[in-house]
Design a protein around this motif. Structure first.
Motif, PDB file in Angstrom:
ATOM      1  N   SER C 158       0.820  -1.211   0.000  1.00 37.34           N
ATOM      2  CA  SER C 158       0.000   0.000   0.000  1.00 37.34           C
ATOM      3  C   SER C 158       0.861   1.272   0.000  1.00 37.34           C
ATOM      4  O   SER C 158       0.383   2.347  -0.313  1.00 37.34           O
ATOM      5  N   PHE C 159       2.131   1.125   0.324  1.00 36.81           N
ATOM      6  CA  PHE C 159       3.001   2.313   0.311  1.00 36.81           C
ATOM      7  C   PHE C 159       3.428   2.680  -1.110  1.00 36.81           C
ATOM      8  O   PHE C 159       3.578   3.853  -1.448  1.00 36.81           O
ATOM      9  N   LYS C 160       3.627   1.648  -1.924  1.00 31.78           N
ATOM     10  CA  LYS C 160       4.279   1.861  -3.227  1.00 31.78           C
ATOM     11  C   LYS C 160       3.595   2.895  -4.126  1.00 31.78           C
ATOM     12  O   LYS C 160       4.272   3.733  -4.726  1.00 31.78           O
ATOM     13  N   PRO C 161       2.254   2.867  -4.217  1.00 31.44           N
ATOM     14  CA  PRO C 161       1.634   3.873  -5.104  1.00 31.44           C
ATOM     15  C   PRO C 161       1.922   5.308  -4.672  1.00 31.44           C
ATOM     16  O   PRO C 161       1.927   6.204  -5.504  1.00 31.44           O
ATOM     17  N   THR C 162       2.180   5.514  -3.386  1.00 37.80           N
ATOM     18  CA  THR C 162       2.365   6.891  -2.907  1.00 37.80           C
ATOM     19  C   THR C 162       3.724   7.460  -3.310  1.00 37.80           C
ATOM     20  O   THR C 162       3.953   8.653  -3.171  1.00 37.80           O
ATOM     21  N   VAL C 163       4.643   6.600  -3.789  1.00 36.54           N
ATOM     22  CA  VAL C 163       5.931   7.109  -4.282  1.00 36.54           C
ATOM     23  C   VAL C 163       6.132   6.694  -5.727  1.00 36.54           C
ATOM     24  O   VAL C 163       7.251   6.569  -6.202  1.00 36.54           O
ATOM     25  N   SER C 164       5.007   6.470  -6.422  1.00 38.63           N
ATOM     26  CA  SER C 164       5.094   6.043  -7.827  1.00 38.63           C
ATOM     27  C   SER C 164       4.619   7.157  -8.738  1.00 38.63           C
ATOM     28  O   SER C 164       3.830   8.010  -8.347  1.00 38.63           O
ATOM     29  N   PHE C 165       5.132   7.100  -9.962  1.00 37.39           N
ATOM     30  CA  PHE C 165       4.738   8.078 -10.969  1.00 37.39           C
ATOM     31  C   PHE C 165       4.761   7.339 -12.297  1.00 37.39           C
ATOM     32  O   PHE C 165       5.777   6.710 -12.630  1.00 37.39           O
TER      33      PHE C 165
END
Lengths: 288, 276, 462
Positions: C158-165
Motif C-alpha cells: 500500500s506504500f508503493k503507489p504513494t511514491v510512484s509516478f
C-alpha cells in the motif's frame, strides 16, 4: 550642466553598482516576468498568455488583500513619519539621556523580524499573554489581539511601528543634524520660540529625511509580509491577508507562474502609487 | 513651571516610557530563555521555578555540532564583506545620481525604486549566478546582498548628498580637483553620518537575512544565524526556551555593533562641528 | 535539455554574452572538468541489472572511500532518527561517509527541494513526503527509478503507489505510517463514564456531556493553521466507504466537495464542533494543544498520530492517559481509520554514486534500519516495512490503532490517492471551525481553490 561638470560627475561612478544590480537583480527579474506568462512548475513551463493574471484577479481574498495592504501601509507610514520626526527632534535636543534613548529606540530594528513576530505573538495571547494579564490586573478584559478579525491587522501594524520606528528616527536624526547651524542661530537672534523653530526650520529643512522615511516605509508597508506572516499567516481565515501574503501562499502551493504574475501586479500597483509620490516629494526638496 | 523643570519631567517620562515599550518585551525574551521547556511553553511572565539560562545557552551552542558558532562566523563574514562593497558602490552611484540631472535621471530613479518594490526572483537568480560561476559561493551571496541593499542605500545617500552644497564641488574644481579626488577626499568624508546609518541598518538586514543564504549559499557548513532559529521552531516539537535563548544570542552581535557605532555617529557629528 | 534552460541559455547569451549552459547541468557545479553534456546524466550503468546484491557486498572489500550527502527536514524527530540511521549505516559500510544537511519543514521546505532539483543541485539522497507532494517533484526527470531494486520486496504494497509516478516506483519508506483521527483523554472519559464513540452522533453526544461537566470538550490549536484541517482530512475513510470512486472522480474533475454529500460531510462535521473548543483556540499552538490533551485540560484533539514522539518527549509520564480513535462515520458498521503514509527516501537522478546511494536507501527500508530508528523515535503507527514489528515500549495510543489495521478497516488519506489538494484548505477550515463560514459555502470556496491548483498543475480535464 557645463562640460566640466559632465566630466566631473562621470557615469563611471555608476558602473560598479550598475553591473552588480543589473546582473544579480534586473536580469533575473526580467526573466521572471517572462514566466508570469507561463504555467511554471520550476521543471518545465507552458506558455499560457495572460491566464495567470485572470486567475490572480479571481482570487477570493484579493479584495480583502488590497484593502488590508493600503490600510497597513498608510497606518504604519504615518506613524513612522510623525513618531520618527518627533523622536528625532527630541533626541537631538539637549537632554542628558540622549545616548541611552537613541540606543533603546533603535534596539528593535536590530532584532530579526521572525524573532519579533514570535515574541509578540506570545505576548498578545488572549488569556496568558503579557498584555492581557497586565490589563486584567487593572480590571480590564483585554481583546483577542490577533484572533479578532477587526483588530488583528492593527495589532500587527503596531508591532511593525514598534520595530521600524528606530530606523525612521535615525534617518531623521541624521537629517536634522545635517541642517546648518546658521538657520537656528539667525532665528535665535530674531527671538523665535522652539515651536517656531520646529515648524519653520526643522520640518522644512529635514525634507530629505521625511521623503526617505515616507518612501521607505510606504513601500515597506505595501510590500509588508514577514511580520504579518510570522504573526498571523494572513489569518484568522483570510482576515489579515495582504497582497504579498496572497502571493506567498501561491508560491507555497507551487504555482510559480501565478505567484510571479502576482508579483508583477504588486509591482505595478506599488509603482502606480509610489512613483508619482516620489517624484512629487523630491520636486519639493529644498535646495540648501 | 520653569523651563528646566519641564525639560526634566519630559525626559523622565521618556525614560519611563522607554522601559515599558522597549525593555518589557526584552525582559520577556530573557525570562523565557531562562526557563525549562515545559515552563517556557506557558508563555507567561511567571518567574522560572529554577533558572537554567546557562544550561540553555550551552544546549543552544552545542546543538547540531555547534552549528551556531559556524553560523556566527558565516554571518559575520557575509555582513562585513557585503557592507564594505555596499558603502563604496552605493555612495559613488548616489553622488552622480544626485549631482547630475539629465535625460537618464528619471530612468535611473525608476530602476532604483523598482528594486525596492520587486521581490527578488529566486530561481532565475540562481541560474544567473550559476552562469557566472558564483552560485554557492560567499562572493555570489555578497553580490546578491549588495544588489538588494542598493536601492535603500542609494536613496539615503542621495537624500543627504542634496544637503551638501554644490559650492564645495565648484571650489574644488576651481582648485583643479578631478571627479574621483573630489569625491573620495571631500564628499565621502562628509557623508559619514549616513554611512554610519547605512552600516548599522544594512548590517542588521544582512545579519538577520534568512531567505537569501538559504537559497544562494546552501550547504550544511554554510548555515547563517537566522537558519538556526528555524532549527528550534521545527514544525512539530517546539522548544520555546531554546528558541528564545537563540533569539537572545543572535541579537547580541548587532546590538554590540550598534552600541559601538552609536558613539561613532555622535563623534562623526561633532567632528563635523555640528553641536549634537 | 529542459525548456527553461533552453530559454535561459538564449536569454543569458544575449544578456551576458557568455556561452551556453552545459545542458542538463550535472550534479556538482564546482567541478571544473567540463564533462560533455550527455555524460553527466547517464554516466552510471543502467542501474537495475548491474547492481551486486547487498548480501555479496561484504566480500568485495576494500573499496574506495565515497562521500554521500543526505538532505532531511529539520524537524527534531527527523534529525534524531536520520543521525541514528547514518551512524548505523556508516558502521556497517566503513567506506561510505554520509554528510547530512537540513532544510526547513512545511511549504518553505517544498520550495527549497523544488529549487534544488530545478537548478540541478540536489543531494545524493533526500527524504521527502510521499503522495501528492512527491508527484509535484517531476520524478521522471529528477529521481532514480527504484522499481526493480530487490529491497522493494520488503515494502508493504500500500506504500508503493504513494511514491510512484507513471507506474514506476521512486522511493522507499522512511519510518512508520500515521493515523488521522481523534486523540482523547482517558481520565476525562473514565471520570464521566464515557465510551469510545462508534458513530459521529455518539461522539457529539460525548462532546455535549463533557461540555456540560465544565470541561473543554475539544482542543483547537488554530494558531498553527494546519491543525484545523484534521476533521475534514480524517473523514476520508468515511467518504471512501460510501463513494469508492471518489478519488478518481475528484482527480478527473467529476466530483466536487460541495455537490458530493459524503465529502461535504467532513465540512459539516467541522461546523458541528463550533462552540466546543477552548476559548483561546485561535491563539493556541499545536504544542500547547498537545499539552492540554496530556494534562486533561481538554478531552478531544483531532490530530495525526505523528504527535506521539512530541507527546513522549514533553509528557512522558502522561502517556497512559492518552487514547486514540478513528473519526467515526454516520453508521457504526463502517468504522475505520484514515491513514497517512510515511515519507520516502529518494535518490537524485544525477547522483555520482548511485550504487552507494542505493545501499543507503535499502538500509533505510530494511528491518535493520527500522529497528535502529525505533530506538530513538517512537513509531506513530505500523511500519511500512514488512516484518518490522513495533517495539515493546510502543505507547498504548499507537497500539489503539492496530485493530483498524488488523481488521483491514483503513483507507489512505486523499492526498495519497489524488494529486489534487487546494492550498487554502487550512484557512478555510479555520473559518469554518471558528464559525465564520458555513460548511456549504466553505466547500464551494475549497472547490474553487482546488480548481486553481489543478489548472496550475496542468491536470487534464480542468
Amino acid at each position: 550642466m557645463s562640460k566640466v561638470f559632465k566630466r566631473i560627475y562621470t557615469y563611471n561612478f555608476l558602473l560598479p553598482a550598475a553591473i552588480v544590480y543589473t546582473v544579480v537583480f534586473i536580469v533575473p527579474t526580467v526573466m521572471s516576468f517572462f514566466f508570469s506568462l507561463t504555467r511554471w512548475t520550476l521543471f518545465d513551463w507552458t506558455f499560457i498568455g495572460l491566464d495567470n493574471f485572470k486567475t490572480f484577479f479571481q482570487e477570493p481574498s484579493l479584495s480583502i488583500g488590497f484593502k488590508n495592504t493600503l490600510i497597513y501601509a498608510a497606518v504604519t507610514c504615518a506613524a513612522k513619519v510623525v513618531g520618527g520626526l518627533l523622536l528625532g527632534v527630541f533626541l537631538t535636543s539637549k537632554i542628558r539621556t540622549k545616548d541611552y534613548l537613541r540606543s533603546v529606540v533603535f534596539f528593535p530594528v536590530l532584532v530579526s523580524t521572525i524573532a519579533v513576530g514570535i515574541a509578540f505573538s506570545m505576548m498578545m495571547h488572549p488569556t496568558t499573554g503579557l498584555f492581557n494579564t497586565a490589563l486584567a490586573h487593572l480590571g480590564i478584559e483585554g481583546p483577542d489581539w490577533l484572533g479578532d478579525t477587526k483588530l488583528a491587522l492593527l495589532s500587527v501594524a503596531a508591532v511593525d511601528v514598534w520595530k521600524g520606528i528606530g530606523l525612521a528616527t535615525v534617518i531623521y536624526i541624521a537629517g536634522i543634524l545635517a541642517i546648518p547651524e546658521e538657520y537656528s542661530e539667525a532665528l535665535q537672534i530674531d527671538g523665535g520660540s522652539s515651536w517656531h523653530k520646529f515648524w519653520n526650520i526643522t520640518v522644512p529643512l529635514s525634507r530629505p529625511a521625511t521623503n526617505a522615511v515616507i518612501i521607505l516605509s510606504f513601500i515597506g508597508g505595501l510590500r509588508s509580509f514577514d511580520l504579518i506572516w510570522a504573526m498571523t499567516r494572513g489569518g484568522p481565515g483570510f482576515a489579515t491577508d495582504v497582497i504579498a501574503s496572497i502571493i506567498y501562499k501561491q508560491y507555497q502551493g507551487g504555482f510559480y507562474g501565478l505567484a510571479t504574475a502576482g508579483n508583477v501586479i504588486l509591482f505595478l500597483f506599488v509603482t502606480a502609487i509610489v512613483y508619482p509620490l516620489s517624484r512629487y516629494l523630491t520636486r519639493n526638496e529644498v535646495d540648501l | 513651571m520653569s523651563r528646566g523643570l519641564r525639560k526634566f519631567s519630559v525626559e523622565t517620562i521618556a525614560v519611563l516610557a522607554s522601559v515599558v515599550i522597549f525593555w518589557v518585551p526584552l525582559y520577556f525574551v530573557l525570562l523565557t530563555a531562562m526557563k525549562s521547556a515545559p515552563e517556557a511553553s506557558e508563555m507567561n511572565l511567571a518567574w522560572p521555578s529554577k533558572i537554567q539560562l546557562w544550561q540553555n545557552i550551552k544546549n543552544v551552542v552545542a546543538f547540531r555540532d555547534h552549528m551556531l558558532l559556524r553560523a556566527f562566523w558565516n554571518s559575520s563574514a557575509l555582513t562585513i564583506l557585503s557592507l564594505a562593497a555596499m558603502v563604496v558602490v552605493c555612495s559613488m552611484a548616489a553622488f552622480v545620481m544626485q549631482r547630475r540631472n539629465d535625460k537618464a535621471t528619471p530612468w535611473i530613479s525608476f530602476f532604483v525604486l523598482a528594486g525596492l518594490i520587486i521581490p527578488p526572483a529566486i530561481v532565475p537568480t540562481i541560474w544567473v549566478l550559476n552562469e557566472i560561476h558564483l552560485f554557492k559561493t560567499l562572493i555570489g551571496l555578497v553580490l546578491v546582498e549588495v544588489a538588494l541593499g542598493f536601492p535603500f542605500s542609494v536613496m539615503l545617500y542621495r537624500g543627504f548628498m542634496a544637503a551638501i552644497p554644490r559650492e564645495i564641488d565648484e571650489a574644488a574644481v576651481v582648485d583643479g580637483y578631478g571627479g574621483y579626488r573630489l569625491f573620495f577626499t571631500i564628499i565621502f568624508p562628509l557623508l559619514q553620518p549616513v554611512t554610519a546609518t547605512i552600516i548599522v541598518t544594512q548590517a542588521v538586514f544582512i545579519f538577520n537575512d534568512f531567505t537569501n543564504p538559504l537559497y544562494f549559499f546552501p550547504g550544511a557548513k554554510n548555515a547563517t544565524v537566522q537558519l538556526t532559529l528555524y532549527n528550534f521552531t521545527s514544525q512539530f516539537v517546539s522548544q520555546w526556551n531554546l528558541l528564545f535563548t537563540d533569539i537572545l544570542l543572535i541579537t547580541l552581535p548587532p546590538l554590540l555593533l550598534f552600541v559601538f557605532f552609536n558613539k561613532k555617529i555622535v563623534a562623526g557629528m561633532t567632528t563635523g562641528s555640528v553641536k549634537g | 535539455m529542459s525548456k527553461p534552460r533552453k530559454f535561459l541559455a538564449v536569454l543569458s547569451s544575449v544578456m551576458l554574452l557568455t556561452g551556453l549552459l552545459a545542458a542538463c547541468g550535472g550534479g556538482s557545479s564546482d567541478k571544473e572538468s567540463s564533462s560533455s553534456p550527455s555524460a553527466s546524466g547517464s554516466a552510471s550503468p543502467s542501474a537495475s541489472s548491474a547492481s551486486p546484491s547487498a548480501s555479496a557486498s561484504a566480500s568485495s572489500e576494500p573499496q574506495e572511500k565515497v562521500k554521500l550527502t543526505l538532505l532531511v527536514d529539520n524537524n527534531q524527530d527527523t534529525v534524531v532518527y536520520s543521525k541514528a540511521l547514518v551512524d548505523a549505516f556508516q558502521a556497517k559500510y566503513p567506506n561510505i561517509t554520509i554528510e547530512t544537511e537540513t532544510r526547513p519543514t512545511g511549504s518553505e521546505g517544498d520550495n527549497f527541494v523544488k529549487t534544488r532539483l530545478s537548478t540541478g543541485d540536489m543531494n545524493d539522497v533526500f527524504f521527502y513526503n510521499s503522495g501528492s507532494l512527491m508527484q509535484a517533484l517531476n520524478p521522471e526527470q529528477n529521481m532514480m527509478d527504484l522499481t526493480n531494486e530487490p529491497f522493494q520486496a520488503n515494502v508493504i504494497d500500500s506504500f508503493k503507489p504513494t511514491v510512484s509516478f507513471n507506474g514506476k516506483i521512486y522511493g522507499a519508506p522512511v519510518g512508520s505510517t500515521m493515523g488521522g483521527g481523534w486523540f482523547y483523554n482517558k481520565k476525562i472519559y473514565a471520570q464521566l463514564g464515557l465510551s469510545v464513540p462508534k458513530t459521529w452522533a455518539e461522539l457529539m453526544e460525548n462532546n455535549k456531556k463533557i461540555k456540560a461537566a465544565g470541561i473543554t470538550a475539544m482542543i483547537g490549536s488554530y494558531k498553527d493553521t494546519w491543525t484545523s484541517q484534521l476533521i475534514v482530512l480524517a473523514d476520508y475513510f468515511n467518504v471512501q466507504a460510501q463513494m469508492p470512486n471518489f478519488a478518481a472522480d475528484y482527480t478527473g474533475n467529476k466530483a466536487k466537495y460541495a455537490t458530493t454529500p459524503a465529502a461535504l460531510r467532513g465540512f459539516q462535521k467541522l461546523e458541528e464542533t463550533v462552540g466546543y473548543y477552548n476559548k483561546d483556540f485561535l491563539a493556541t499552538t499545536y504544542d500547547a494543544g498537545l499539552k492540554m490533551l496530556a494534562e486533561g485540560k481538554g478531552a478531544h484533539y483531532p490530530m495525526l498520530t505523528f504527535a506521539v514522539p512530541a507527546l513522549v518527549q514533553n509528557n512522558p509520564d502522561k502517556m497512559d492517559d492518552i487514547g486514540f480513535f478513528a473519526q467515526p462515520g454516520d453508521s457504526a458498521d463502517q468504522n475505520g481509520l484514515t491513514v497517512w503514509m510515511p515519507g520516502g527516501a529518494y535518490i537524485y537522478k544525477n547522483t555520482e554514486h548511485p550504487e552507494e546511494a542505493k545501499k543507503f536507501v535499502e538500509f533505510v527500508a530494511s528491518t535493520e534500519g527500522v529497528s535502529v530508528m525505533s530506538k530513538v523515535s517512537k513509531p506513530s503507527g505500523p511500519y511500512a516495512v514488512k516484518g518490522a514489528a513495533l517495539p515493546d515500549d510502543t505507547p498504548q495510543v499507537v497500539k489503539d490503532m492496530l485493530p483498524y489495521f488488523d481488521n483491514n478497516q483503513t483507507a489512505p488519506a486523499l492526498e495519497f490517492l489524488s494529486p489534487v489538494k487546494g492550498p487554502s484548505l487550512e484557512q478555510i477550515t479555520v473559518e469554518v471551525g471558528s464559525g465564520k463560514r458555513k460548511a456549504a459555502a466553505a466547500a464551494e470556496l475549497y472547490d474553487q481553490d482546488v480548481k486553481k491548483q489543478a489548472q496550475q498543475l496542468g491536470l487534464s480535464g480542468w
